[in-house]
Design an enzyme around this catalytic site. Structure first.
Site, PDB file in Angstrom:
ATOM      1  N   HIS A   1      -5.863   2.822   1.037  1.00  0.00           N
ATOM      2  CA  HIS A   1      -5.002   3.906   1.644  1.00  0.00           C
ATOM      3  C   HIS A   1      -5.762   4.628   2.942  1.00  0.00           C
ATOM      4  CE1 HIS A   1      -2.936   3.229  -1.775  1.00  0.00           C
ATOM      5  NE2 HIS A   1      -3.616   4.007  -2.696  1.00  0.00           N
TER       6      HIS A   1
ATOM      7  N   ASP B   1       0.935  -1.093  -0.001  1.00  0.00           N
ATOM      8  CA  ASP B   1      -0.171   0.092  -0.185  1.00  0.00           C
ATOM      9  C   ASP B   1       1.013   1.228   0.061  1.00  0.00           C
ATOM     10  OD1 ASP B   1      -1.583   2.398   0.918  1.00  0.00           O
ATOM     11  OD2 ASP B   1      -3.119   0.902   1.543  1.00  0.00           O
ATOM     12  N   HIS B   2       1.029   1.811  -1.169  1.00  0.00           N
ATOM     13  CA  HIS B   2       1.983   2.848  -1.342  1.00  0.00           C
ATOM     14  C   HIS B   2       2.015   4.101  -0.318  1.00  0.00           C
ATOM     15  CE1 HIS B   2      -0.430   5.374  -3.927  1.00  0.00           C
ATOM     16  NE2 HIS B   2       0.294   6.175  -3.721  1.00  0.00           N
TER      17      HIS B   2
HETATM   18  C1  BG6 Z   1      -3.541   4.586  -6.237  1.00  0.00           C
HETATM   19  C2  BG6 Z   1      -4.812   4.847  -6.985  1.00  0.00           C
HETATM   20  O1  BG6 Z   1      -3.516   3.648  -5.417  1.00  0.00           O
HETATM   21  O2  BG6 Z   1      -3.280   6.022  -5.594  1.00  0.00           O
HETATM   22  C3  BG6 Z   1      -4.907   6.137  -7.922  1.00  0.00           C
HETATM   23  O3  BG6 Z   1      -4.915   3.712  -7.709  1.00  0.00           O
HETATM   24  C4  BG6 Z   1      -4.630   7.353  -7.092  1.00  0.00           C
HETATM   25  O4  BG6 Z   1      -6.146   5.923  -8.456  1.00  0.00           O
HETATM   26  C5  BG6 Z   1      -3.257   7.062  -6.443  1.00  0.00           C
HETATM   27  O5  BG6 Z   1      -4.478   8.396  -7.872  1.00  0.00           O
HETATM   28  C6  BG6 Z   1      -2.748   8.431  -5.387  1.00  0.00           C
HETATM   29  O6  BG6 Z   1      -1.626   8.204  -4.898  1.00  0.00           O
HETATM   30  P1  BG6 Z   1      -0.850   9.607  -4.543  1.00  0.00           P
HETATM   31  O7  BG6 Z   1       0.586   9.052  -3.965  1.00  0.00           O
HETATM   32  O8  BG6 Z   1      -0.677  10.406  -5.831  1.00  0.00           O
HETATM   33  O9  BG6 Z   1      -1.763  10.222  -3.479  1.00  0.00           O
END
Ligand code: BG6
Length: 518
Positions: A266, A203-204
């Site tokens: 997230h 989960d980044h």
């Molecule tokens: C991803 C989603 O996990 O996270 C995307 O699939 C989203 O739809 C993105 O745009 C948002 O990540 P960040 O790091 O740009 O907030």
């Protein structure tokens, strides 16, 4: 842009910094010709290399259905790295690319895995790699099952050989299932061929610096934990707002919507870090135990009264940053009769001793006014005003806000006397921005996550039960929305919210904090 100097107030401090360099690793990236590998993985590997944290004994074997030679793949990788890794020197780049290789093949062909095995033996020998094999799945989820089964049946997963098992690791990108059944099934497939200690579910958001800082902030300071509860906190808001639309991912997104794409993972992961109990140590399982425990205590949604606790919206035409943008339904690749939501707002309660009756307001949406990820903790009002004519309504509560992006920072709002009149009370914000203080660009979260899976640290990765508990929570909502003929409420692109999302808070006498500016 010149990088600012580190601020003197921090430069003088003794900081305790712990970082481990990656041990020898052979990384096998499935989906190597795809977008995620090019945009995130390769640039992150290049940064880890530039920071001197990548082992000399590292190699990357890209795999996908596209037919490239090693040389062609290196060319594609060089472009991707140059594009997003400013300042990498030609010699640094060449030293890295020399360790990149490629193998094309069909994921459902057992022969492809035999070829991977043969190539790995050769590369491990060539680069003297006596370390782990990192199988990274950056492919559409429909292929997870096939690849995992083949990794298992070809023996590459090493589940049944304790010595070799230490070596093979599996990294799985989101989405992890699209409901409880599919997530459980995927977990079962994985556990058939890999031990849980070998599995890294990404989960980044957990790799973002400010998200990690939630734990340091809560558990390395003595002043916050005693008031981090229902006695002192009135409500907590978590917002993940994006300006982007569905981009080039219409078919994936239309099948997922904001609840599966952002909320299940997230948003709920951030909630767990904000609200969990202190773990017994800063190690993977104690932290993941506490997160799961917390998510289990979230009060289940009542299918009979969903509208009182969760609402969905969808962007219509509008303007963002001075540009006209189309409605969701006019985006290329979106079904004209789609009922997919691009915004979810929810009110949750956590039924435990610490949080009983404290509302948590959570929201995420696309095509909103600003990109902003923030956590806003609003404390209770002072119980009584001592200041004569200055009533309590002139003394707004203290607010502690964490901005996770775009400007990582923390602010604390409080009341103070303004100089001049005998009694003059005003609201002040005490705040800092990471960029101003530490003078560095915040590292891309994939750098942290990749380093951690190379070093074998699962702390920032989600465990199987952490995935299942979130789907369990959301199933009544998914089922009710699927059954319903109602469309999501429409909000103009470029707005911050819409009336039905506001109403979730208004009934409690609250409102959304408003997107922060740090
Ligand atoms: C991803 C989603 O996990 O996270 C995307 O699939 C989203 O739809 C993105 O745009 C948002 O990540 P960040 O790091 O740009 O907030």
């Amino acid at each position: 842009m010149p990088i600012p100097e580190i601020h003197p107030s921090v430069a003088a401090l003794d900081m305790i910094c712990v970082e481990s360099a990656a041990p020898p690793t052979a990384m096998i990236a499935f989906g190597a010709s795809g977008d995620l590998v090019q945009r995130k993985l390769l640039p992150s590997i290049a940064q880890i290399h530039r920071r001197g944290l990548l082992s000399e004994q590292f190699c990357l074997l890209g795999c996908s259905r596209t037919e490239y030679s090693d040389e062609q793949f290196r060319q594609v990788a060089a472009d991707a790295i140059r594009h997003s890794t400013g300042g990498i020197s030609p010699s640094e780049l060449t030293a890295l690319l020399d360790r990149f290789y490629y193998l094309g093949g069909d994921y459902s062909d057992p022969g492809a895995y035999e070829r991977i095995r043969t190539r790995l033996v050769e590369l491990r020998r060539k680069h003297a790699i006596d370390g782990c094999d990192l199988f990274y799945l950056s492919v559409p989820p429909i292929l997870y099952d096939t690849i995992i089964k083949h990794l298992g049946s070809s023996g590459l997963s090493c589940k049944n050989d304790p010595e070799c098992r230490q070596r093979a690791r599996l990294v799985v990108e989101k989405p992890f299932g699209r409901d409880l059944d599919s997530a459980t099934q995927l977990n079962q497939t994985i556990s058939k061929w890999f031990e849980e200690s070998q599995v890294y579910r990404i989960d980044h958001y957990l790799g973002k610096e400010t998200v990690q800082n939630i734990m340091i902030f809560r558990f390395a300071n003595a002043i916050f934990e005693p008031i981090w509860n229902r006695n002192h906190i009135d409500n907590i808001q978590i917002t993940i707002a994006e300006t982007l639309g569905v981009e080039h991912r219409a078919s994936y997104y239309d099948d997922s919507g904001a609840i599966r794409d952002m909320f299940q993972n997230h948003v709920l992961q951030v909630l767990a870090l904000v609200a969990m109990e202190p773990p017994i140590s800063f190690d993977a399982d104690p932290i993941r135990d506490e997160k799961v425990k917390l998510l289990r205590t979230v009060r289940p949604f009542d299918p009979e009264n969903l509208a009182g606790s969760i609402v969905r919206g969808r962007y219509g035409v509008g303007r963002i940053n001075g540009q006209d943008v189309p409605a969701y339904l006019s985006e290329k690749g979106i079904a004209p009769n789609s009922r997919t939501e691009t915004y979810v707002a929810a009110k949750l309660f956590i039924d435990n001793w610490r949080w009983k009756d404290v509302p948590f307001y959570l929201r995420t949406g696309k095509r909103l006014a600003k990109k902003n990820t923030e956590i806003v903790v609003t404390f209770k009002e002072p119980p009584h005003s001592l200041f004569g004519s200055v009533g309590l309504h002139h003394m707004p509560p203290n607010v502690l806000a964490f901005q996770i992006q775009p400007q990582e920072g923390i602010s604390l709002r409080f009341q103070a006397k303004r100089p001049g009149s005998k009694i003059c009370i005003g609201t002040l914000d005490m705040k800092f921005r990471y960029q101003d203080i530490f003078g560095v660009e915040m590292p891309e979260s994939y750098q942290r996550l990749l380093l951690d899976c190379m070093t074998g640290d699962q702390t920032l990765y989600t465990r199987f039960d952490g995935i299942e508990v979130t789907w369990q929570l959301l199933m009544p909502v998914l089922q009710a929305w699927e059954r319903s003929d109602e469309k999501p409420y429409e909000y103009p692109a470029g707005s911050e919210s819409f009336p039905q999302a506001d109403a979730l808070l208004e009934v409690d006498g609250h409102k959304w904090h408003g997107l922060l500016t740090m």
